[in-house]
Structures are given as structure tokens and as C-alpha cells.
Design a protein around this motif. Structure first.
Motif, mmCIF file in Angstrom:
data_model
loop_
_atom_site.group_PDB
_atom_site.id
_atom_site.type_symbol
_atom_site.label_atom_id
_atom_site.label_comp_id
_atom_site.label_asym_id
_atom_site.label_seq_id
_atom_site.Cartn_x
_atom_site.Cartn_y
_atom_site.Cartn_z
ATOM 1 N N LEU A 30 0.827 -1.196 0.151
ATOM 2 C CA LEU A 30 -0.001 -0.270 0.079
ATOM 3 C C LEU A 30 0.899 1.228 0.146
ATOM 4 N N PRO A 31 2.004 1.484 0.915
ATOM 5 C CA PRO A 31 2.568 2.589 0.758
ATOM 6 C C PRO A 31 3.273 3.176 -0.572
ATOM 7 N N THR A 32 3.488 2.062 -1.646
ATOM 8 C CA THR A 32 4.020 2.249 -2.777
ATOM 9 C C THR A 32 2.825 2.796 -3.576
ATOM 10 N N PHE A 33 1.681 2.811 -3.490
ATOM 11 C CA PHE A 33 0.542 3.083 -4.344
ATOM 12 C C PHE A 33 0.503 4.798 -4.378
ATOM 13 N N THR A 34 1.803 5.519 -4.463
ATOM 14 C CA THR A 34 1.491 6.973 -4.698
ATOM 15 C C THR A 34 1.135 7.433 -5.913
ATOM 16 N N SER A 35 1.347 6.311 -6.949
ATOM 17 C CA SER A 35 0.938 6.498 -8.663
ATOM 18 C C SER A 35 0.127 5.417 -8.948
ATOM 19 N N PHE A 36 -0.640 5.318 -10.138
ATOM 20 C CA PHE A 36 -1.522 4.187 -10.510
ATOM 21 C C PHE A 36 -0.633 3.004 -10.824
ATOM 22 N N GLN A 37 0.469 2.935 -11.464
ATOM 23 C CA GLN A 37 1.484 1.868 -11.920
ATOM 24 C C GLN A 37 1.450 0.820 -10.777
ATOM 25 N N PRO A 38 2.180 1.238 -9.615
ATOM 26 C CA PRO A 38 2.278 0.227 -8.703
ATOM 27 C C PRO A 38 1.068 -0.484 -8.204
ATOM 28 N N TYR A 39 -0.046 0.289 -8.074
ATOM 29 C CA TYR A 39 -1.267 -0.427 -7.922
ATOM 30 C C TYR A 39 -1.588 -1.409 -8.945
ATOM 31 N N LEU A 40 -1.655 -1.116 -10.124
ATOM 32 C CA LEU A 40 -1.894 -1.891 -11.039
ATOM 33 C C LEU A 40 -1.062 -3.351 -11.089
ATOM 34 N N ASP A 41 0.341 -3.077 -10.741
ATOM 35 C CA ASP A 41 1.584 -4.066 -10.607
ATOM 36 C C ASP A 41 0.767 -5.034 -9.575
ATOM 37 N N TYR A 42 0.268 -4.494 -8.293
ATOM 38 C CA TYR A 42 -0.241 -5.359 -7.220
ATOM 39 C C TYR A 42 -1.389 -5.905 -7.522
ATOM 40 N N ALA A 43 -2.660 -5.193 -8.400
ATOM 41 C CA ALA A 43 -3.687 -5.736 -8.698
ATOM 42 C C ALA A 43 -3.685 -6.978 -9.807
ATOM 43 N N ALA A 44 -2.430 -7.019 -10.661
ATOM 44 C CA ALA A 44 -2.260 -8.167 -11.620
ATOM 45 C C ALA A 44 -1.731 -9.416 -10.724
ATOM 46 N N LYS A 45 -1.231 -9.302 -9.709
ATOM 47 C CA LYS A 45 -1.007 -10.496 -9.290
ATOM 48 C C LYS A 45 -1.664 -11.263 -8.034
ATOM 49 N N VAL A 46 -2.576 -10.305 -7.626
ATOM 50 C CA VAL A 46 -3.378 -10.955 -6.755
ATOM 51 C C VAL A 46 -4.446 -11.763 -7.055
ATOM 52 N N PRO A 47 -5.018 -12.944 -6.598
ATOM 53 C CA PRO A 47 -6.055 -13.679 -7.405
ATOM 54 C C PRO A 47 -7.466 -13.113 -7.666
ATOM 55 N N LYS A 48 -8.089 -13.148 -8.719
ATOM 56 C CA LYS A 48 -9.393 -12.569 -8.698
ATOM 57 C C LYS A 48 -10.180 -13.360 -9.813
ATOM 58 N N THR A 49 -11.536 -13.206 -9.002
ATOM 59 C CA THR A 49 -12.441 -14.329 -10.110
ATOM 60 C C THR A 49 -13.498 -13.147 -10.724
ATOM 61 N N THR A 50 -13.251 -12.154 -10.790
ATOM 62 C CA THR A 50 -13.874 -11.154 -11.546
ATOM 63 C C THR A 50 -12.968 -10.127 -12.249
ATOM 64 N N ASN A 51 -13.536 -9.490 -13.449
ATOM 65 C CA ASN A 51 -13.020 -8.667 -14.038
ATOM 66 C C ASN A 51 -13.359 -7.195 -13.230
ATOM 67 N N PHE A 52 -12.432 -6.136 -13.453
ATOM 68 C CA PHE A 52 -12.779 -4.814 -12.800
ATOM 69 C C PHE A 52 -12.130 -3.738 -13.626
ATOM 70 N N LYS A 53 -13.123 -2.647 -13.119
ATOM 71 C CA LYS A 53 -12.450 -1.175 -13.858
ATOM 72 C C LYS A 53 -12.443 -0.287 -12.492
ATOM 73 N N GLN A 54 -11.489 0.545 -12.516
ATOM 74 C CA GLN A 54 -11.340 1.260 -11.276
ATOM 75 C C GLN A 54 -11.466 2.578 -11.256
ATOM 76 N N LEU A 55 -12.261 3.190 -10.441
ATOM 77 C CA LEU A 55 -12.329 4.578 -10.445
ATOM 78 C C LEU A 55 -11.508 5.112 -9.353
ATOM 79 N N VAL A 56 -11.077 6.153 -9.433
ATOM 80 C CA VAL A 56 -10.311 7.164 -8.399
ATOM 81 C C VAL A 56 -11.166 7.819 -7.284
ATOM 82 N N GLY A 57 -10.889 7.305 -6.075
ATOM 83 C CA GLY A 57 -11.631 7.959 -5.115
ATOM 84 C C GLY A 57 -11.252 9.234 -4.752
ATOM 85 N N HIS A 58 -12.053 10.291 -4.569
ATOM 86 C CA HIS A 58 -11.930 11.659 -4.387
ATOM 87 C C HIS A 58 -11.210 11.862 -2.919
#
Length: 532
Positions: free
Chosen positions: A119-147
Motif C-alpha cells: 500500500l505505501p507504494t501506491f503513490t501513483s497508479f502503476q504500482p497499484y496495477l502491478d499489485y492488482a495483476a498478481k492477486v487472485p481475482k474471479t472477476t474483471n474490474f474497472k477502477q475509479l479514483v476515489g476523491h
């Protein structure tokens, strides 16, 4: 040769047209339709008497807050969700800043008790995408940015307008996310610190997402007495920024306000006639759910929940806040009054005081021999606003009218923080409940129309061109349902019970759930946003 073949099924194709009997195949993650009479497959299922439809699209998901956790996967897949629109109500895991990381976690805590080490690395969107790619998912998802998440990263909990420099920082972070495939921006305008933003601030941020075809989704500033003005603000943002908008979990709270949806829906229809793209998502229940802290005026959270918990030990402050909560003149969306008092506020989860769970604040106070307000403030102190409540605030008639409005789709707004924590049944049962509630029990719409609002309609509104319809070449996200036995079992007292009658859930051609059990397949993917 096909990978899978379902023969003689009743197909509800997602377009709203009448169901028909046919066979349907899957090959390389795509649908094959029609199927040749002599087609062969590695696996063939006689689906006579079973219904097949596109996988459900959750138009309002908080599943990203605990992305990859098994309880999140089960909550979505066990009700037939194959794609999610995440990051709603102003809350997402990204972006964060080291300076305000703990405050960011407070914002996220409504939907998770787990924070990834990354989590501390999620200062921009790419590190979050790297994390999201490796965790197990049974759904597809789109991502909004929370205000709220965005604002905390730049400004902390500040209760003021953003400076020009702070606004530019937020815009840069949001632009970075859009460049990496984010779907848009969400606000939670009853929650801190999103509620501190002016309309102008939101417009300026929404302008950032406009060139990317981004979507602005909003938990509006008021869902009770001031709903009309709150809807007008969302429409104003859409007009001024030139973006499509989505009104999150549209509803009318509080008996004295019931019927106001007639005016809000008229506003929406007028805006659509002008050319603005407006969608409402809705969950099919008459009780809502959020933090227990939503009962209090939001300005008391200015310094964060830890500071407020300490202050709430003061009898004088408690008396002051009580007076604000009991007055209908205090200008905020008052969940205490909306629920008709403490008898309508059910404590779903109290992480540090589980003896309160499954009881209204009034019931629990009676057990303790306390005034209910003291019981409430004590829960706020011990849980530091990590407690969650279910509020009895709506009526069937209003829910039906919003469901039938031409721009309404289905969304769970589901919050799941563990398999043992009690919550709202919408987290595990929104989609099957919508079918049972609207179609089987009250007959307010046809099955085909209900399925359309769960599949092709959200696919169109949220830019998912390869999903939502049973047609040749579309993504193989499908459900195989024993319709007569398709029953949601989740209730307000047993919120995590699994739906019955859902035989297969298939995502990108792989079976992720069969007969109420996850299979271990995790083919879910992040879907970059396109302008379509």
C-alpha cells in the motif's frame, strides 16, 4: 473443437429480447453462437431446463478495497458477478502519500480491515496495477479514483477549499491514473474529506477525466431532505466538465422524504434529453448500510477518527453532538433521523465490541441499562468509526419507481471485511435478490428486462464493449442458473449466506464457481478504460 458446450439451454441474451432455447459454446475465452449441430467439445453439459445469461456487471463495487481476498471473491462470484466497477463513493486504494497514510487507511476502513504491504507504494497508479495483476481475482474490474483518497493524499483531513497548488497536485495524480486506464472519478459527498470540496473543485477534477471518456460517479451530498439539490449538483458537474455521470445507489432516505424520487428522476430525464449521459445504480433493498459514524455531522471528523475518539470521552461534547443529531435543522444527511431513531439503526459490525452486533443501538443500550446516545458514542470510541450499521430508511414504492426508471442499473454497494463479520445482505445477494424481489415476487418488470439492466445496459454505460450480451465473439462471462431454485439466502441477520441455484459462473471462459463453491480458477483481469 470447443472448450465447453452447453446444449439445449434457455438463453436470456442480455438485450431484453425474449428468451429462447439454443446451445452455446466457449472457445479461447470467447462465446460461440450459434453452435454447429455437429460441434464437438472437451466438455459438454446438457443444460435443458437451465437458464444461461451474461455474467452480471456490478455497477457499484467496493471490491477493490480488499482485492484478492477470498471473502471478496466469494461474495461476488456466488451471486453471479463477473465484472465490477470499483473505487466508488470517493474511496479507493490509490493514490496514497506517506505523510497521510494512516488517514488514508481510515478512509478505506469502511471496506477493509486488511491493508496490503505494498500500500505505501501506491503513490501513483502503476504500482497499484502491478499489485492488482498478481492477486487472485474471479472477476474483471474497472477502477475509479476515489476523491476522498485523492484529497487525503494531498491535503490530509483539511476542512477547507483546496489551494490552487493542492488542486494541481490532485489533478496530476488523477491524470496519471487516467493515462494508466482508470475509468474516472468518484466522490462520497457525505463523507470526510470529500464533503469539504466545493462544486468548483469537483468540476475541475472532472475536467481531467473528460478527454479520456471518464465517468464521474457520486454518492451525492444528501439522499434525504435535500436530494433534489444534491442531484442537481451531479448534473451540474456533468454539464460543466463534459462528462458522463452516475448517481450512486440512488434512493430516498427518511419517511418524511419518501416520494422525492419523482422529482429527482424528472431532473435526470430532462438532463438526458439535453444530451447528458446519466446513469443511476441501485441496490434492491429498503435498508441502507454505511459506517456508524454517518449518524454524526461530518465536521466532527476534521482531525481524523483517532482524535475524535479521544474527544468523545467528553460529556460536554457528547451533549453538543446529541443536540445537533436530534435537530432536523442541522445541515447534513442525518442517518440517525433518517432511520427514525436508534430503533432503526442495527449494528452490523463492531470489530472491538462484537456483543453489539446484530442488535439495534436501542436494543443494545437497553441491555446495558444506558441512554442510547451514550451507547452510540461508546461504540464510536471503542471502534474508532470502524463499526458499520444497517439503517431502516426506505420504502418499497420508492425503490420500485427508481428501479423502473429508464437510466437505472444494478449495483451492490457491497462491503465485506471477512466471512465472519455481519453486514448487509446486498454484499452477497444483490443480483439474485433483484430478480426475486422485482421479478418473481412483485412482477414489476420481466426477467429479460431485469437481466438487461444487469448486463448489456451497464456494459454500455461503463464502456465494456465485449461484455453483457450473449453473442458470437463476446467474452465468455456467463452464468448457468437453475431459475426455479435461484434464491438469495442472505438476510440482515445472516448477511453472508450463499445464493442457491447458481450452477456455474464462468469468467473469460473459465469456471470460477460451481454449485456454491469457488473452483480455484482466478482468470479475472483489470480492464483499462476506453472511450468506446
Amino acid at each position: 473443437m470447443l472448450d465447453r458446450l452447453f446444449q439445449n439451454a434457455t438463453l436470456v441474451d442480455g438485450t431484453g429480447t425474449p428468451a429462447y432455447v439454443a446451445s452455446i459454446g466457449i472457445q479461447n475465452g470467447k462465446l460461440v453462437l450459434p453452435v454447429a449441430p455437429d460441434a464437438q467439445a472437451k466438455e459438454t453439459v446438457d443444460a435443458a431446463g437451465l437458464m444461461i445469461c451474461p455474467g452480471f456487471i456490478d455497477a457499484h463495487s467496493h471490491g477493490d478495497l480488499a482485492l484478492g481476498q477470498e471473502y471478496i471473491r466469494l461474495s461476488k462470484s456466488s451471486q453471479g458477478i463477473t465484472t465490477e466497477i470499483c473505487g466508488q463513493c470517493g474511496t479507493s486504494l490509490v493514490p496514497v502519500s506517506g505523510q497521510y497514510l494512516d488517514l488514508g487507511k481510515e478512509v478505506m476502513s469502511v471496506g477493509t480491515l486488511y491493508y496490503p504491504p505494498e500500500l505505501p507504494t501506491f503513490t501513483s497508479f502503476q504500482p497499484y496495477l502491478d499489485y492488482a495483476a498478481k492477486v487472485p481475482k474471479t472477476t474483471n474490474f474497472k477502477q475509479l479514483v476515489g476523491h476522498s483518497t485523492l484529497r487525503v493524499a494531498v491535503m490530509g483531513p483539511a476542512n477547507r477549499a483546496a489551494t490552487a497548488q493542492e488542486l494541481e497536485q490532485m489533478k496530476e495524480l488523477l491524470k496519471d491514473a487516467m493515462e494508466h486506464g482508470a475509468a474516472g472519478l468518484s466522490t462520497g459527498l457525505i463523507y470526510t474529506p470529500s464533503c469539504y470540496a466545493t462544486t468548483d473543485e469537483i468540476v475541475e477534477l472532472a475536467k481531467v477525466i473528460a478527454p479520456y471518456g471518464g465517468i464521474y460517479a457520486s454518492h451525492i451530498r444528501n439522499e434525504s431532505y435535500d436530494s433534489l439539490r444534491a442531484v442537481q449538483e451531479v448534473l451540474e458537474v456533468g454539464r460543466r466538465a463534459g462528462v458522463a455521470v452516475c448517481i450512486s445507489h440512488h434512493k430516498i432516505l427518511g419517511r418524511s422524504n419518501w416520494g422525492l424520487q419523482k422529482k429527482t428522476l424528472k431532473l435526470i430525464e430532462e438532463a438526458v434529453k439535453e444530451g447528458l449521459s446519466v446513469t443511476c445504480d441501485q441496490y434492491p433493498y429498503t435498508c441502507n448500510m454505511t459506517t456508524l459514524g454517518a449518524c454524526m455531522p461530518p465536521w466532527h471528523f476534521d482531525e481524523g477518527m483517532a482524535a475524535l475518539a479521544e474527544k468523545l470521552k467528553s460529556p460536554a461534547l457528547r451533549q453538543k453532538i446529541r443536540g445537533e443529531m436530534e435537530s432536523a435543522e442541522t445541515p447534513y444527511d442525518n442517518y440517525y433521523l433518517n432511520a427514525g431513531g436508534w430503533g432503526g439503526v442495527l449494528v452490523a459490525s463492531s470489530p472491538n465490541n462484537p456483543s453489539a452486533e446484530g442488535k439495534t443501538v436501542e436494543q443494545y443500550a437497553n441491555e446495558l441499562g444506558q441512554d442510547p446516545f451514550d451507547t452510540y458514542f461508546d461504540l464510536m470510541v471503542v471502534d474508532q468509526n470502524a463499526s458499520v450499521a444497517v439503517y431502516s430508511s426506505m420504502c418499497d414504492e420508492d425503490v420500485f419507481e427508481i428501479a423502473l426508471a429508464p437510466n437505472t442499473v444494478v449495483g451492490t454497494d457491497g462491503l465485506v471485511r471477512s466471512m465472519t463479520e455481519k453486514g448487509h445482505p446486498r454484499a452477497f445477494a444483490t443480483f439474485p435478490h433483484a430478480i426475486n424481489y422485482f421479478v418473481k415476487e412483485h412482477h414489476i418488470m420481466s426477467l429479460e428486462e431485469m437481466i438487461r439492466r444487469m448486463t448489456s445496459m451497464p456494459a454500455q454505460r461503463f464502456h465494456l464493449p465485449t461484455k453483457g450480451v450473449l453473442a458470437n465473439g463476446m467474452d465468455a462471462d456467463i452464468l448457468v442458473i437453475d431459475y426455479d431454485r435461484f434464491v438469495d439466502r442472505a438476510t440482515y441477520t445472516n448477511s453472508n449466506a450463499l445464493t442457491e441455484g447458481l450452477r456455474y459462473v464462468i469468467v473469460n471462459g473459465e469456471v470460477v464457481l460451481k454449485d456454491q463453491a469457488l473452483t480455484g480458477a482466478v482468470p479475472g483481469k483489470f480492464i483499462p478504460h476506453t472511450q468506446q
